[in-house]
Design an enzyme around this catalytic site. Structure first.
Site, PDB file in Angstrom:
ATOM      1  N   ARG A 220       0.966  -1.570  -0.121  1.00 56.61           N
ATOM      2  CA  ARG A 220      -0.070  -0.022   0.152  1.00 56.61           C
ATOM      3  C   ARG A 220       0.868   1.442  -0.179  1.00 56.61           C
ATOM      4  O   ARG A 220       1.129   2.027  -0.666  1.00 56.61           O
ATOM      5  CB  ARG A 220      -0.592  -0.107   0.991  1.00 56.61           C
ATOM      6  CG  ARG A 220      -2.030  -0.492   1.196  1.00 56.61           C
ATOM      7  CD  ARG A 220      -3.023  -0.744   2.194  1.00 56.61           C
ATOM      8  NE  ARG A 220      -2.634  -1.172   3.296  1.00 56.61           N
ATOM      9  CZ  ARG A 220      -3.286  -2.416   3.882  1.00 56.61           C
ATOM     10  NH1 ARG A 220      -4.062  -3.306   3.101  1.00 56.61           N
ATOM     11  NH2 ARG A 220      -2.739  -2.705   4.613  1.00 56.61           N
TER      12      ARG A 220
ATOM     13  N   PHE B  80     -11.196  -5.948  -5.967  1.00 59.91           N
ATOM     14  CA  PHE B  80     -11.045  -6.034  -4.696  1.00 59.91           C
ATOM     15  C   PHE B  80     -10.560  -5.719  -3.816  1.00 59.91           C
ATOM     16  O   PHE B  80     -10.221  -5.737  -2.919  1.00 59.91           O
ATOM     17  CB  PHE B  80     -10.581  -7.529  -5.107  1.00 59.91           C
ATOM     18  CG  PHE B  80     -10.951  -8.562  -5.874  1.00 59.91           C
ATOM     19  CD1 PHE B  80     -12.261  -9.875  -6.178  1.00 59.91           C
ATOM     20  CD2 PHE B  80      -9.695  -8.579  -7.035  1.00 59.91           C
ATOM     21  CE1 PHE B  80     -11.922 -10.184  -7.782  1.00 59.91           C
ATOM     22  CE2 PHE B  80      -9.840  -8.627  -7.924  1.00 59.91           C
ATOM     23  CZ  PHE B  80     -11.248 -10.036  -8.452  1.00 59.91           C
TER      24      PHE B  80
ATOM     25  N   ASP C  20     -16.112  -3.634  -4.961  1.00 57.94           N
ATOM     26  CA  ASP C  20     -16.125  -5.279  -4.141  1.00 57.94           C
ATOM     27  C   ASP C  20     -17.177  -5.270  -4.822  1.00 57.94           C
ATOM     28  O   ASP C  20     -18.474  -5.054  -4.487  1.00 57.94           O
ATOM     29  CB  ASP C  20     -15.047  -4.469  -3.182  1.00 57.94           C
ATOM     30  CG  ASP C  20     -15.347  -6.577  -2.466  1.00 57.94           C
ATOM     31  OD1 ASP C  20     -14.383  -5.901  -1.240  1.00 57.94           O
ATOM     32  OD2 ASP C  20     -15.782  -6.522  -1.932  1.00 57.94           O
TER      33      ASP C  20
ATOM     34  N   ALA D  35     -16.023  -7.976  -9.996  1.00 60.82           N
ATOM     35  CA  ALA D  35     -14.579  -6.755 -10.458  1.00 60.82           C
ATOM     36  C   ALA D  35     -14.383  -8.296 -12.097  1.00 60.82           C
ATOM     37  O   ALA D  35     -14.079  -7.122 -12.917  1.00 60.82           O
ATOM     38  CB  ALA D  35     -13.714  -7.937 -10.206  1.00 60.82           C
TER      39      ALA D  35
ATOM     40  N   ASP E 115      -6.135  -7.376  -6.047  1.00 61.38           N
ATOM     41  CA  ASP E 115      -6.213  -7.945  -4.690  1.00 61.38           C
ATOM     42  C   ASP E 115      -7.039  -8.994  -4.882  1.00 61.38           C
ATOM     43  O   ASP E 115      -7.774  -8.865  -3.264  1.00 61.38           O
ATOM     44  CB  ASP E 115      -5.633  -7.201  -3.644  1.00 61.38           C
ATOM     45  CG  ASP E 115      -4.784  -8.553  -2.295  1.00 61.38           C
ATOM     46  OD1 ASP E 115      -4.452  -8.767  -2.341  1.00 61.38           O
ATOM     47  OD2 ASP E 115      -5.442  -7.365  -1.499  1.00 61.38           O
TER      48      ASP E 115
ATOM     49  N   CYS F  74      -2.958 -14.440  -3.039  1.00 61.49           N
ATOM     50  CA  CYS F  74      -2.616 -14.784  -1.733  1.00 61.49           C
ATOM     51  C   CYS F  74      -2.886 -16.013  -1.920  1.00 61.49           C
ATOM     52  O   CYS F  74      -3.235 -16.961  -0.452  1.00 61.49           O
ATOM     53  CB  CYS F  74      -4.035 -13.807  -1.151  1.00 61.49           C
ATOM     54  SG  CYS F  74      -5.599 -13.594  -1.164  1.00 61.49           S
TER      55      CYS F  74
HETATM   56  N1  SAH Z   1      -7.649  -5.574  -1.303  1.00 56.51           N
HETATM   57  C1  SAH Z   1      -8.493  -6.264   0.116  1.00 56.51           C
HETATM   58  C2  SAH Z   1      -8.252  -7.075   0.380  1.00 56.51           C
HETATM   59  C3  SAH Z   1      -9.733  -8.161  -0.515  1.00 56.51           C
HETATM   60  S1  SAH Z   1     -10.151  -9.282   0.306  1.00 56.51           S
HETATM   61  C4  SAH Z   1      -7.103  -4.969   1.191  1.00 56.51           C
HETATM   62  O1  SAH Z   1      -6.136  -4.731   0.955  1.00 56.51           O
HETATM   63  O2  SAH Z   1      -7.056  -5.009   2.086  1.00 56.51           O
HETATM   64  C5  SAH Z   1     -10.891  -9.656  -0.985  1.00 56.51           C
HETATM   65  C6  SAH Z   1     -11.695  -9.527  -1.076  1.00 56.51           C
HETATM   66  O3  SAH Z   1     -12.604  -9.529  -2.518  1.00 56.51           O
HETATM   67  C7  SAH Z   1     -13.160  -9.250  -0.068  1.00 56.51           C
HETATM   68  O4  SAH Z   1     -13.656  -7.671   0.213  1.00 56.51           O
HETATM   69  C8  SAH Z   1     -14.686  -9.726  -1.069  1.00 56.51           C
HETATM   70  O5  SAH Z   1     -16.086  -9.513  -0.829  1.00 56.51           O
HETATM   71  C9  SAH Z   1     -14.354  -9.258  -2.585  1.00 56.51           C
HETATM   72  N2  SAH Z   1     -14.686 -10.055  -3.668  1.00 56.51           N
HETATM   73  C10 SAH Z   1     -14.295 -11.860  -3.801  1.00 56.51           C
HETATM   74  N3  SAH Z   1     -15.186 -12.186  -5.158  1.00 56.51           N
HETATM   75  C11 SAH Z   1     -15.524 -11.137  -6.418  1.00 56.51           C
HETATM   76  C12 SAH Z   1     -15.545 -10.894  -7.338  1.00 56.51           C
HETATM   77  N4  SAH Z   1     -16.580 -11.049  -7.972  1.00 56.51           N
HETATM   78  N5  SAH Z   1     -15.978  -9.383  -7.996  1.00 56.51           N
HETATM   79  C13 SAH Z   1     -15.173  -8.037  -6.554  1.00 56.51           C
HETATM   80  N6  SAH Z   1     -15.223  -8.189  -5.076  1.00 56.51           N
HETATM   81  C14 SAH Z   1     -15.259  -9.948  -5.154  1.00 56.51           C
END
Ligand code: SAH
Length: 399
Positions: free
Chosen positions: A221, A237, A259, A286, A303, A343
């Site tokens: 970040r 995400f 998200d 996404a 992410d 991850c």
């Molecule tokens: N980048 C974030 C962590 C991501 S965790 C950080 O820095 O904190 C993954 C996220 O993806 C979750 O919030 C989940 O709700 C979202 N997610 C899961 N499937 C998704 C999709 N198909 N489209 C968009 N978001 C999604």
């Protein structure tokens, strides 16, 4: 009394199968049931000792009769496993974070399981709240020892035991969260407002995913903030919107957070407000969003959650990563950046790199690797347990 759980008659004794000596000489902390010839002693022991067929000590650690990982080894050979060893490891782990915790940052993972020689124990610090994840029956029985050590070292206001790990059901442990409050706290809520590199985030361990905030991305970040000036940034995400907040703080021309979860988008909005920065917030899938968006951007952060939850999912996960990265690359203005992550522990760095290569080829873009990314130093990886390195990413430039 906790000390009693370490008494010889309270410990389980495991005898290693002949021919399996290598498991322990490698100092890998996971001793599987298949390597064990026989067991005796109390079935509900917290601690077990592994010996060879001549009775010579090999390793000692946390015991679970329900897990295929029968022993989570902490000490090897003649080194005895006592409560003091565990206390010392907790203190050492916390000590290693002193370079991270400062006036600008009051949140870090203070215990990272194998990486801190405390297999199956994770502790995150969110200002004066600690969130504990325990993935093993032996450690669960030693909770009061862990709590006392954490109290001594960090004097938290609240300790929140986040008990929703799926593995806890297999271990036949409670899956309901518990909280413990110290310092005669008048506020027993486990919510906290943390400071990370000078930015503020609201963390709700009770309601959030995992322990409430992804501390592993702190350094990435920061890189985002350093690169964001004047850029149109798309944060896919976005969860808590943390990458978006950093981008905005770094002077991004615009920030769009996407998200699929409405609750995550609410949290992202709140975090932007907390820092006095603007953003756009979209509840959307996404995968669909990157297909439908027509305007170009200068910087995409991607992410996603762990698409590969098991080894069998890897191929499907690879298609998912390729798909979203391919469409992301297509919308990046020449010279722009893509910061992309996996991850999932089951997706190797090598495979992830191949997937990104495939995405670049199919996107018809020339792409260069600027930097390899990983979790911050509060997520150490044990040399003996490389499985602990789950987060991998690349900073790419798309020409
Ligand atoms: N980048 C974030 C962590 C991501 S965790 C950080 O820095 O904190 C993954 C996220 O993806 C979750 O919030 C989940 O709700 C979202 N997610 C899961 N499937 C998704 C999709 N198909 N489209 C968009 N978001 C999604």
């Amino acid at each position: 009394m906790i000390e009693e759980l370490f008494a010889p008659e309270r410990r389980r004794r495991l005898v290693l199968k002949r021919g399996k000596e290598r498991v322990a000489s490698n100092r890998h902390p996971w001793i599987f049931a298949g390597a064990i010839h026989s067991e005796r002693g109390p079935e509900d022991a917290a601690i077990a000792d592994l010996v060879d067929s001549d009775g010579a000590p090999i390793a000692s650690g946390f015991y679970s009769r329900h897990s295929q990982i029968r022993l989570r080894a902490l000490t090897f050979g003649d080194e005895p496993l006592t409560p003091e060893v565990i206390d010392a490891r907790i203190a050492a782990a916390i000590g290693r974070r002193s370079a991270i915790l400062n006036a600008e940052t009051n949140a870090a993972r203070v215990i990272h399981a194998e990486g801190d020689e405390l297999s199956s124990l994770v502790v995150d610090k969110y200002d004066d709240v600690l969130v504990v994840e325990i993935a093993n029956r032996g450690v669960e029985q030693l909770k009061s020892l862990v709590t006392a050590a954490l109290q001594r070292e960090l004097a938290p206001r609240v300790i929140h035991f986040k008990n929703d790990l799926p593995v806890r059901a297999l271990e036949q442990l409670s899956t309901r969260d518990e909280t413990w409050s110290g310092r005669a706290a008048t506020d027993a809520s486990s919510a906290a407002t943390i400071l990370e590199n000078g930015l503020r985030f609201r963390v709700d361990p009770a309601g959030g995913q995992k322990t409430g905030f992804f501390l592993d991305q702190r350094e990435n970040r920061r890189i985002t903030r350093d690169l964001a000036a004047g850029k149109r940034v798309l944060n896919l995400f976005s969860y808590t919107g943390a990458f978006g907040v950093y981008a905005a703080a770094g002077g991004a021309a615009s920030v769009t957070n996407v998200d699929v979860s409405a609750a995550a988008i609410d949290a992202a909005r709140e975090n932007h407000t907390l820092n006095g920065v603007d953003g756009e917030f979209l509840v959307a899938d996404a995968f669909q969003y990157v297909r439908q968006r027509h305007e170009n951007v200068d910087f995409v952060i991607c992410d996603p959650p762990a698409f590969a939850k098991s080894r069998n999912d890897v191929e499907r996960a690879a298609r998912g990563y390729k798909d979203v990265n391919l469409f992301a690359m297509r919308m990046i203005e020449a010279g722009g950046y893509l910061m992309t992550f996996s991850c999932s522990g089951h997706m190797s760095l090598d495979l992830f790199q191949k997937v990104i290569f495939g995405a670049a080829v199919d996107a018809g873009r020339r792409v260069s690797f600027l930097r390899r990314l990983t979790a911050g130093p509060d997520h150490p990886v044990s040399m003996y347990c490389p499985e602990g390195e789950y987060l991998k990413g690349f900073l790419l430039q798309v020409h």
